[in-house]
Design a protein around this motif. Structure first.
Motif, mmCIF file in Angstrom:
data_model
loop_
_atom_site.group_PDB
_atom_site.id
_atom_site.type_symbol
_atom_site.label_atom_id
_atom_site.label_comp_id
_atom_site.label_asym_id
_atom_site.label_seq_id
_atom_site.Cartn_x
_atom_site.Cartn_y
_atom_site.Cartn_z
ATOM 1 N N THR A 51 35.076 47.461 34.180
ATOM 2 C CA THR A 51 34.069 46.405 34.340
ATOM 3 C C THR A 51 34.734 45.105 34.790
ATOM 4 O OG1 THR A 51 32.659 47.401 32.657
ATOM 5 C CG2 THR A 51 32.277 45.074 33.161
ATOM 6 N N MET A 52 35.847 44.767 34.154
ATOM 7 C CA MET A 52 36.580 43.549 34.533
ATOM 8 C C MET A 52 37.062 43.643 35.972
ATOM 9 S SD MET A 52 38.731 43.121 30.990
ATOM 10 C CE MET A 52 39.532 41.563 31.358
ATOM 11 N N LEU A 53 37.510 44.808 36.361
ATOM 12 C CA LEU A 53 37.989 45.027 37.725
ATOM 13 C C LEU A 53 36.840 44.902 38.723
ATOM 14 C CD1 LEU A 53 40.318 45.851 39.572
ATOM 15 C CD2 LEU A 53 39.796 48.224 39.033
ATOM 16 N N ARG A 54 35.708 45.526 38.414
ATOM 17 C CA ARG A 54 34.529 45.472 39.287
ATOM 18 C C ARG A 54 34.037 44.034 39.457
ATOM 19 N NH1 ARG A 54 30.573 47.973 36.321
ATOM 20 N NH2 ARG A 54 29.898 45.905 35.723
ATOM 21 N N ASP A 55 34.111 43.236 38.373
ATOM 22 C CA ASP A 55 33.639 41.855 38.412
ATOM 23 C C ASP A 55 34.675 40.889 38.987
ATOM 24 O OD1 ASP A 55 31.310 42.795 37.285
ATOM 25 O OD2 ASP A 55 31.805 42.133 35.247
ATOM 26 N N GLY A 56 35.820 41.423 39.433
ATOM 27 C CA GLY A 56 36.853 40.590 40.049
ATOM 28 C C GLY A 56 37.582 39.696 39.064
ATOM 29 N N GLU A 57 37.655 40.097 37.805
ATOM 30 C CA GLU A 57 38.273 39.270 36.772
ATOM 31 C C GLU A 57 39.778 39.489 36.631
ATOM 32 O OE1 GLU A 57 36.257 39.718 33.028
ATOM 33 O OE2 GLU A 57 34.297 39.720 33.977
ATOM 34 N N LEU A 58 40.328 40.436 37.389
ATOM 35 C CA LEU A 58 41.750 40.758 37.236
ATOM 36 C C LEU A 58 42.465 40.739 38.580
ATOM 37 C CD1 LEU A 58 41.478 43.847 34.868
ATOM 38 C CD2 LEU A 58 42.086 41.518 34.228
ATOM 39 N N PRO A 59 43.695 40.232 38.607
ATOM 40 C CA PRO A 59 44.497 40.335 39.829
ATOM 41 C C PRO A 59 44.999 41.774 39.974
ATOM 42 C CG PRO A 59 45.769 39.249 38.107
ATOM 43 C CD PRO A 59 44.391 39.472 37.557
ATOM 44 N N VAL A 60 44.836 42.335 41.153
ATOM 45 C CA VAL A 60 45.223 43.722 41.386
ATOM 46 C C VAL A 60 46.140 43.818 42.595
ATOM 47 C CG1 VAL A 60 43.094 44.630 40.416
ATOM 48 C CG2 VAL A 60 43.262 44.272 42.862
ATOM 49 N N ILE A 61 46.843 44.920 42.655
ATOM 50 C CA ILE A 61 47.655 45.263 43.818
ATOM 51 C C ILE A 61 47.136 46.613 44.293
ATOM 52 C CG2 ILE A 61 49.973 45.840 44.627
ATOM 53 C CD1 ILE A 61 50.977 44.046 42.264
ATOM 54 N N ARG A 62 46.673 46.658 45.525
ATOM 55 C CA ARG A 62 46.145 47.913 46.071
ATOM 56 C C ARG A 62 47.176 48.513 47.019
ATOM 57 N NH1 ARG A 62 40.831 48.546 44.678
ATOM 58 N NH2 ARG A 62 39.767 46.648 44.051
#
Length: 85
Positions: A51-62
């Motif tokens: 949910t946090m990832l979907r809502d853009g609440e976390l920095p990610v590396i793709r």
């Protein structure tokens, strides 16, 4: 002076110094985590993390389709968000 000029105790001191330097460098490397690993580190369930990832609440590396996280960046980001709240 060459290595053959060193006494056995000097060689042991040198070997310990090299081992300490290698250990320091290895401990400074950051490991990227997947969703399951990050959920354990920050203490949230995988569905909450999604949910946090979907809502853009976390920095990610793709990397392609793979989603990875730098735990240090995530923790700093969450700390900054909690200060602003």
């Amino acid at each position: 002076m060459t290595l053959s000029d060193l006494s056995p105790s000097d060689m042991e001191v040198l070997a310990n110094m090299v081992a300490d330097r290698v250990a320091d460098r290895m401990s400074n490397r950051r490991k990227l985590l997947n969703r399951n690993e990050l959920s354990e580190v920050i203490g949230v369930s995988v569905p909450k993390l999604d949910t946090m990832l979907r809502d853009g609440e976390l920095p990610v590396i793709r990397v392609g389709r793979k989603v990875l996280f730098d735990p240090h960046a995530v923790i700093a980001h969450l700390a900054n968000q909690s200060r602003g709240a």
